[in-house]
Design a protein around this motif. Structure first.
Motif, PDB file in Angstrom:
ATOM      1  N   UNK A 184       0.833  -1.207   0.000  1.00 31.50           N
ATOM      2  CA  UNK A 184       0.000   0.000   0.000  1.00 31.50           C
ATOM      3  C   UNK A 184       0.867   1.256   0.000  1.00 31.50           C
ATOM      4  N   UNK A 185       1.921   1.255   0.790  1.00 31.48           N
ATOM      5  CA  UNK A 185       2.835   2.416   0.814  1.00 31.48           C
ATOM      6  C   UNK A 185       3.485   2.601  -0.556  1.00 31.48           C
ATOM      7  N   UNK A 186       3.911   1.495  -1.175  1.00 31.76           N
ATOM      8  CA  UNK A 186       4.481   1.602  -2.525  1.00 31.76           C
ATOM      9  C   UNK A 186       3.448   2.113  -3.524  1.00 31.76           C
ATOM     10  N   UNK A 242      -1.470  -8.531  -2.702  1.00 31.66           N
ATOM     11  CA  UNK A 242      -0.540  -7.519  -3.221  1.00 31.66           C
ATOM     12  C   UNK A 242      -1.020  -6.963  -4.554  1.00 31.66           C
ATOM     13  N   UNK A 243      -1.538  -7.827  -5.427  1.00 31.43           N
ATOM     14  CA  UNK A 243      -2.045  -7.371  -6.720  1.00 31.43           C
ATOM     15  C   UNK A 243      -3.198  -6.395  -6.521  1.00 31.43           C
ATOM     16  N   UNK A 244      -4.151  -6.766  -5.667  1.00 27.44           N
ATOM     17  CA  UNK A 244      -5.337  -5.927  -5.474  1.00 27.44           C
ATOM     18  C   UNK A 244      -4.972  -4.551  -4.940  1.00 27.44           C
ATOM     19  N   UNK A 245      -3.908  -4.468  -4.177  1.00 24.89           N
ATOM     20  CA  UNK A 245      -3.534  -3.177  -3.594  1.00 24.89           C
ATOM     21  C   UNK A 245      -2.763  -2.314  -4.590  1.00 24.89           C
ATOM     22  N   UNK A 246      -1.756  -2.881  -5.243  1.00 28.58           N
ATOM     23  CA  UNK A 246      -0.825  -2.026  -5.987  1.00 28.58           C
ATOM     24  C   UNK A 246      -1.183  -1.833  -7.455  1.00 28.58           C
ATOM     25  N   UNK A 247      -1.825  -2.781  -8.085  1.00 29.08           N
ATOM     26  CA  UNK A 247      -1.961  -2.748  -9.536  1.00 29.08           C
ATOM     27  C   UNK A 247      -2.704  -1.504 -10.017  1.00 29.08           C
ATOM     28  N   UNK A 248      -3.822  -1.218  -9.418  1.00 27.98           N
ATOM     29  CA  UNK A 248      -4.618  -0.084  -9.895  1.00 27.98           C
ATOM     30  C   UNK A 248      -4.202   1.227  -9.238  1.00 27.98           C
ATOM     31  N   UNK A 249      -3.558   1.155  -8.048  1.00 30.63           N
ATOM     32  CA  UNK A 249      -3.025   2.383  -7.453  1.00 30.63           C
ATOM     33  C   UNK A 249      -1.928   2.971  -8.339  1.00 30.63           C
ATOM     34  N   UNK A 250      -1.044   2.107  -8.799  1.00 31.48           N
ATOM     35  CA  UNK A 250       0.061   2.581  -9.634  1.00 31.48           C
ATOM     36  C   UNK A 250      -0.449   2.947 -11.026  1.00 31.48           C
ATOM     37  N   UNK A 251      -1.456   2.268 -11.489  1.00 31.76           N
ATOM     38  CA  UNK A 251      -1.999   2.572 -12.801  1.00 31.76           C
ATOM     39  C   UNK A 251      -1.359   1.759 -13.907  1.00 31.76           C
ATOM     40  N   UNK A 252      -1.050   0.499 -13.607  1.00 32.11           N
ATOM     41  CA  UNK A 252      -0.526  -0.373 -14.658  1.00 32.11           C
ATOM     42  C   UNK A 252      -1.603  -0.599 -15.712  1.00 32.11           C
ATOM     43  N   UNK A 253      -1.178  -1.100 -16.861  1.00 29.81           N
ATOM     44  CA  UNK A 253      -2.104  -1.273 -17.978  1.00 29.81           C
ATOM     45  C   UNK A 253      -3.220  -2.254 -17.646  1.00 29.81           C
ATOM     46  N   UNK A 254      -4.426  -1.896 -18.062  1.00 30.99           N
ATOM     47  CA  UNK A 254      -5.545  -2.818 -17.881  1.00 30.99           C
ATOM     48  C   UNK A 254      -5.629  -3.723 -19.102  1.00 30.99           C
ATOM     49  N   UNK A 255      -6.287  -4.800 -18.950  1.00 31.57           N
ATOM     50  CA  UNK A 255      -6.386  -5.813 -19.994  1.00 31.57           C
ATOM     51  C   UNK A 255      -6.035  -7.158 -19.377  1.00 31.57           C
ATOM     52  N   UNK A 256      -6.757  -8.175 -19.768  1.00 34.70           N
ATOM     53  CA  UNK A 256      -6.610  -9.497 -19.148  1.00 34.70           C
ATOM     54  C   UNK A 256      -5.200 -10.037 -19.282  1.00 34.70           C
ATOM     55  N   UNK A 261      -2.328  -8.414 -19.518  1.00 38.40           N
ATOM     56  CA  UNK A 261      -1.389  -7.695 -18.649  1.00 38.40           C
ATOM     57  C   UNK A 261      -1.606  -8.049 -17.181  1.00 38.40           C
ATOM     58  N   UNK A 262      -2.867  -8.115 -16.793  1.00 40.76           N
ATOM     59  CA  UNK A 262      -3.192  -8.466 -15.407  1.00 40.76           C
ATOM     60  C   UNK A 262      -2.745  -9.892 -15.108  1.00 40.76           C
ATOM     61  N   UNK A 263      -3.045 -10.816 -15.996  1.00 43.72           N
ATOM     62  CA  UNK A 263      -2.646 -12.210 -15.804  1.00 43.72           C
ATOM     63  C   UNK A 263      -1.140 -12.374 -15.719  1.00 43.72           C
ATOM     64  N   UNK A 264      -0.439 -11.687 -16.598  1.00 42.07           N
ATOM     65  CA  UNK A 264       1.026 -11.761 -16.578  1.00 42.07           C
ATOM     66  C   UNK A 264       1.584 -11.171 -15.282  1.00 42.07           C
ATOM     67  N   UNK A 265       1.028 -10.062 -14.841  1.00 42.25           N
ATOM     68  CA  UNK A 265       1.476  -9.437 -13.594  1.00 42.25           C
ATOM     69  C   UNK A 265       1.252 -10.369 -12.407  1.00 42.25           C
ATOM     70  N   UNK A 266       0.073 -10.965 -12.327  1.00 42.72           N
ATOM     71  CA  UNK A 266      -0.232 -11.870 -11.215  1.00 42.72           C
ATOM     72  C   UNK A 266       0.691 -13.085 -11.256  1.00 42.72           C
ATOM     73  N   UNK A 267       0.912 -13.641 -12.431  1.00 41.81           N
ATOM     74  CA  UNK A 267       1.782 -14.815 -12.557  1.00 41.81           C
ATOM     75  C   UNK A 267       3.218 -14.475 -12.150  1.00 41.81           C
TER      76      UNK A 267
END
Length: 192
Positions: free
Chosen positions: A58-60, A139-153, A155-161
């Protein structure tokens, strides 16, 4: 329940004799179940792992909040991912303590031929998978959308993996340090 499984496994006919009392998959199943129950029944360790990961993530997320789509944003995105892997080192150091406490049991049972050290390590490695998956989702639920990484299945799947693999590999290194070093201080010193 585990004692009943061991008695049942010992009552089954054995194939080729080995230096261990049980077959590999029987040993692995028993040790996997044992390690999973040990972690499940240790809520302080699990809570520490999840709470520290969630808090630091969350801090990150706040530090790298809503990066832009330009070169500077790309550098910030790389930095956010880089620092997120370092967040995983904190729970890794907490993973050293339960394994060192359990090492006396490992030595006793490995020397007596109850099971092998290799099977013990594999059981520990695979018993952690559900906890790594849950930590990854938190960790994904907290940081992914706060930082604003690309949306799309994709990108999200690759990030989680990739986050799951990073989580699993860092914690496995902590477990390896705990199993090969003589004491807790040395293991924590190697862990960072």
């Amino acid at each position: 329940a585990i004692d009943a499984d061991v008695k049942e496994a010992n009552s089954q006919p054995r194939g080729i004799a080995t230096k261990h009392s049980l077959h590999f998959f029987t040993e692995f199943g028993l040790l996997f179940r044992r390690q999973f129950l040990v972690q499940w029944r240790n809520p302080s360790y699990s809570f520490l792992r999840f709470f520290v990961s969630a808090g630091a993530t969350f801090i990150l997320g706040l530090l790298f909040f809503d990066i832009k789509n330009n070169v500077q944003g790309a550098v910030f995105a790389i930095a956010a991912i880089f620092f997120m892997t370092f967040v995983l080192v904190i729970p890794m150091q907490a993973a050293v303590i339960p394994l060192i406490e359990d090492r006396a049991v490992l030595y006793r049972e490995a020397v007596s031929g109850t099971y092998s050290r290799f099977t013990y390590g594999l059981g520990q490695l695979f018993a952690d998978i559900p906890f790594h998956a849950l930590n990854t989702i938190i960790m994904y639920a907290i940081i992914y959308y706060l930082v604003g990484f690309r949306s799309g299945a994709e990108f999200v799947g690759y990030f989680i993996f990739m986050l799951f693999l990073a989580n699993w590999s860092v914690m496995s290194m902590g477990q390896l340090y705990a199993l090969v070093t003589p004491n807790e201080e040395t293991a924590n010193g190697l862990a960072g």
